[in-house]
Scaffold this active site. Structure first.
Site, PDB file in Angstrom:
ATOM      1  N   ASP A 424       1.071  -1.390   0.015  1.00 28.17           N
ATOM      2  CA  ASP A 424       0.176  -0.028  -0.027  1.00 28.17           C
ATOM      3  C   ASP A 424       1.153   1.189  -0.071  1.00 28.17           C
ATOM      4  O   ASP A 424       1.984   1.144   0.615  1.00 28.17           O
ATOM      5  CB  ASP A 424      -0.910  -0.062   1.462  1.00 28.17           C
ATOM      6  CG  ASP A 424      -1.768   1.227   1.377  1.00 28.17           C
ATOM      7  OD1 ASP A 424      -2.682   1.256   0.563  1.00 28.17           O
ATOM      8  OD2 ASP A 424      -1.821   2.075   2.185  1.00 28.17           O
ATOM      9  N   GLU A 477       1.082  -0.551  -5.040  1.00 28.22           N
ATOM     10  CA  GLU A 477       0.139   0.479  -5.341  1.00 28.22           C
ATOM     11  C   GLU A 477       1.041   1.934  -5.499  1.00 28.22           C
ATOM     12  O   GLU A 477       1.235   2.525  -4.468  1.00 28.22           O
ATOM     13  CB  GLU A 477      -0.878   0.691  -4.261  1.00 28.22           C
ATOM     14  CG  GLU A 477      -1.947   1.781  -4.712  1.00 28.22           C
ATOM     15  CD  GLU A 477      -2.532   2.469  -3.363  1.00 28.22           C
ATOM     16  OE1 GLU A 477      -3.484   2.996  -3.441  1.00 28.22           O
ATOM     17  OE2 GLU A 477      -1.800   2.440  -2.300  1.00 28.22           O
TER      18      GLU A 477
END
Length: 634
Positions: A424, A477
């Site tokens: 993330d 990401e």
């Protein structure tokens, strides 16, 4: 021998050391407590010392001498006891029989009679940042030493004056079980008779004398929020049945295989009917069987779970992690989660976890200011705080912090057979000025905005993961134009397997939200992605972030009346499956959920029964998945 109520005036321990033990302020309790060679009345002798303020008297019972016992002298009124064995020089095994003030007795092995467990090699590798199995050494582990069962505890707190284990077993008294410190800043102790299921925390006395009570950074399980004690847990009891999947995965090149990923939040995929929120959550085992059958029917190849690591705040969706090594207790035990993964594998479904090494929350029971200093984070807020999220940033330049994170990535792959980690907020890691004004960040040593330490961490993490687990995936990401994110480190890349194509996602959603009459003026939004579609190994994400916070659900983004919304949705999904790149859609989108996703409620499965067009959309998505998996051109 004196009556236990009397106080012996002379001890082999100095009054200063006695006071430090009694006040929980001794940096080296193992040098005082337990068995030691001493000089008594001009002769060599052995002394056994114990600190137990809850005891009225203590007896030393020799295990090897058929139970011969000697009552200990009470040295002071604070709970310090000592027994001297004249002319004894050879150490012996013993137990302590503690009798409390109402006459109840219990017999224990003395924690301070056991040798150290951590080796110099363990400590040196951790200090160098290369101990990839450090989670087997730090934390809490049920084990047996010298034939005695108990739990071994270890924690990293280099700036602490004293560290103790707290629990029900010592009435949460930090004076009872102070730990042994090693020069590298790691503390350890073995406490006999404890077992799996025990609640515990660490009490840390900082250099300035303040007490901090912390959960274990390496704990394998934790209490359900709002409680936050760590739980002693054994992970190796589950019997895995996914050998066929794991063998096949090892030789699979996912770049050449179809990947249709179903992104899911376990707390809201499907809930039970109940008044209280905690009673609505399903167990990992219940979710496993139902979700695996659904994904198989729908043709998905992988499920990607929003973070299932322990976290205190439900609306964070798991992205503010306090227990990096613990599966959240919201849905059951670690063994239950192992069953979930095993079930997925037996249905030929891969499991990807969202993983958050970019930042951690400020909850005081967790990593923040762990030993009274900025241990896991940067001390300077220009380096150590995320202004947008109110969280703290890991200090990637510290060997032990890098080791903590890389070992954590390996932990999920090793202990839970996870198939991939979606990392993330990678963009926030790469740039020192991420979401900051000009005077709110510190340039790197070359004057640039790149976070060199974070870049090195990501490269090392990817190299180690791919080296140890062939066939496992790492997914970034990453929302900027950083080059070669999904290219090997030896070619100058970051080393990820895949990168989320955030540019495609933003352009695509802008395009489909426009009324068809206006799209002719914005065709660049739908064609531009082909200019760079093969510069990275892309995943095309239509994720949870695009269906919350006023962005509307995927179906509701489509323009026009109901008929046009449905037609546009089918067109958009057809385009998704025809565009180069792996596919990812968020739960509820596959049958046209109308409302935005709500983490506290189940997605609206009732729509499938109430309106036929929702079931038709679901069938359409199933057909797309099966076409995608069967057609080599796709």
């Amino acid at each position: 021998m004196m009556d236990s109520g009397e106080l012996k005036r002379v001890s082999t321990v100095s009054p200063q050391d006695l006071g430090k033990i009694a006040h929980g302020d001794h940096h080296d309790p193992f040098s005082i407590l337990g068995m030691h060679q001493v000089r008594s009345e001009g002769r060599d002798a052995l002394a056994v010392r114990a600190f137990a303020p809850e005891a009225d008297r203590i007896t030393v019972v020799e295990v090897s001498a058929g139970g011969a016992a000697q009552l200990m002298d009470k040295i002071n009124g604070m709970g310090f006891y000592e027994a001297v064995f004249p002319q004894r020089t050879e150490r012996f095994s013993y137990q302590l029989e503690l009798t409390d003030f109402i006459g109840q007795s219990r017999r224990i092995y003395d924690p301070y009679s056991f040798p150290r467990i951590l080796t110099d090699t363990d400590l040196q590798q951790f200090a160098a940042g290369t101990h990839w199995g450090i989670y087997e050494k730090l934390g809490a582990h049920a084990t047996t030493i010298d034939g005695v069962s108990g739990v071994y505890f270890a924690v990293w707190a280099p700036s602490a004056r004293r560290v103790s284990v707290l629990g029900n077993f010592n009435r949460w008294d930090g004076r009872r079980h102070p730990m042994r410190m090693h020069l590298t800043g790691v503390w350890e102790i073995f406490i006999p008779s404890l077992q799996a299921g025990e609640l515990y925390k660490f009490e840390i006395k900082t250099k300035d004398g303040h007490l901090r009570v912390k959960s274990d950074p390496f704990a394998f399980a934790a209490e359900l929020r709002p409680s936050n004690a760590s739980v002693v847990c054994e992970l190796d009891k589950f019997k895995w049945r996914d050998d066929e999947w794991m063998e096949r995965r090892r030789d699979t090149n996912w770049l050449e295989r179809p990947m249709s990923i179903y992104e899911a939040h376990l707390g809201s995929w499907k809930q039970k009917e109940a008044e209280e929120k905690e009673k609505r959550w399903k167990n990992y085992r219940e979710l496993a069987d139902e979700l695996a059958e659904y994904l198989t029917h729908m043709g998905y190849t992988h499920v990607e779970l929003l973070p299932i690591m322990e976290h205190p705040y439900d609306p964070s969706w798991g992205y503010q992690v306090t227990g990096y090594y613990a599966v959240t207790s919201r849905h059951g035990s670690p063994e239950d989660f192992a069953y979930f993964v095993d079930c997925m594998h037996r249905h030929n479904i891969g499991v990807i976890l969202d993983w958050v090494p970019a930042h951690f929350p400020k909850d005081d029971h967790a990593l923040r200011w762990f030993d009274g200093t900025a241990l896991f984070e940067h001390e300077d807020p220009r380096q150590g705080e995320h202004p947008d999220w109110g969280t703290l940033i890991f200090n990637y330049g510290r060997n032990e912090v890098r080791n903590f994170l890389i070992a954590n990535a390996l932990f999920w792959l090793e202990k839970y057979h996870i198939d991939g980690l979606r990392v993330d907020a990678v963009a926030s890691m790469l740039y020192l000025d991420y979401s900051r004004k000009a005077d709110e960040w510190i340039p790197n040593k070359y004057g640039g905005r790149e976070n060199l330490e974070a870049i090195d961490f990501l490269k090392q993490m990817n190299e180690v993961v791919h080296g140890k687990f062939p066939g496992a995936l790492t997914i970034a990401e990453e929302s900027t134009a950083w080059p070669m994110v999904s290219r090997p480190v030896y070619l100058g890349g970051l080393g990820f397997s895949f990168k989320w194509n955030m540019g495609w996602m933003n352009d695509f959603l802008k395009y489909v939200e426009k009324d068809s009459i206006h799209r002719q003026y914005h065709q660049n939004l739908i064609t531009f992605s082909m200019m760079y579609a093969f510069t990275e190994n892309f995943i095309l994400p239509l994720s949870h972030d695009e269906v919350v916070h006023g962005k509307r659900s995927l179906l509701d983004k489509m323009p026009g009346d109901l008929w046009r919304k449905l037609a546009n949705f089918r067109l958009a999904m057809g385009y998704l499956f025809g565009h180069p790149g792996k596919k990812l859609t968020f739960m509820g989108s596959e049958f046209g959920q109308w409302l935005e996703w709500n983490h506290a409620e189940s997605i609206p499965w009732h729509l499938l029964e109430e309106h036929p067009y929702h079931r038709q959309l679901q069938e359409y998505m199933k057909d797309l998945n099966h076409l995608y998996r069967s057609e080599p051109a796709l």
